[in-house]
Design an enzyme around this catalytic site. Sequence first.
Site, short mmCIF file in Angstrom:
data_model
loop_
_atom_site.label_atom_id
_atom_site.label_comp_id
_atom_site.label_asym_id
_atom_site.label_seq_id
_atom_site.Cartn_x
_atom_site.Cartn_y
_atom_site.Cartn_z
N SER A 10 0.88 -1.42 0.02
CA SER A 10 -0.03 -0.06 -0.09
C SER A 10 0.75 1.12 -0.06
O SER A 10 2.28 1.23 0.31
CB SER A 10 -0.93 -0.27 1.33
OG SER A 10 -1.54 1.15 1.60
N CYS A 11 0.18 2.45 -0.28
CA CYS A 11 0.83 3.82 -0.53
C CYS A 11 1.60 4.04 1.10
O CYS A 11 1.14 3.39 1.97
CB CYS A 11 -0.24 4.81 -0.31
SG CYS A 11 0.49 6.58 -0.16
#
Lengths: 73, 202
Positions: A10-11
């Site tokens: 994820s980011c």
Amino acid sequence: MTNVDARGKSCPLPIVLTARAVRQVAVGESIVVLADDRAFLPDIEAWCKKTGHALVQAQSKDGHFEAVVRRAL
Amino acid sequence: MDGDHGTDALDARLRAFDAELANLRARVTELQAASANAPKAAQGQEDKLSLIVFSGTLDRLIAAFVLATGAAAMGMQVSMFFTFWATAGLRQDARQLKKTLLERAFGWMLPKGARRLPLSHMNMAGGGPLMIRHVMKQKGVASVEEMMTLSAELGVSIYVCTMSMDLLGMKEAEMIEYPGLSYCGVAKFLETAAPGKLTLFV
């Protein structure tokens, strides 16, 4: 050839890993990045725009995204 | 006579016109120079992100490190200034250190490192942070510890406010090992942040 497989990550990992990978290739060479984070397309576009590297291709493929980034400098 | 008079008047008007034209030309050159300088002044802003990390909660520390690692990946120069409660997030399990009674008391009450930080919402007596760490792992979000390692690798600078450390009774010997971690005051922060484009308080 895949240089970065950020699927399941994820980011901000996809762009952090892309930034790291692009430094490992010569200027003018390209890397392939796979990711399935929903923020990936706008983020890789913004990352390329900011850093000056070329976004050669960005597409959705088999349930994830695939981007080709060419190192500019 | 009339014709001569008319020519004189015309000459005078032409001279006035020439003078006005020269004036305007000078003014245009002046404005061109000014506008050429203007964008340069704006470009003088450095491509920097400065974060004031104040909160001693895990969620805010995650946000700070997502911003820091993201900005460093974008090629920005990143500085994090840890102050007040956030400094406790940089502790590692304290060794035996010489401290006053009050410093010792603070040491007991403050979280011992990022691993012990509470959440700002839904802390649920310490259940919240465990839950969020579990969910982060499940969803592929890097842990704070992983992001600290990435930050070090990407050259993110960490500064710690010495005034906060004094207040909270924290010693340099109990801080995490981080390349180039340094201790400073408000002047160093302002000097670093002022020429930058972006400063955030977390």
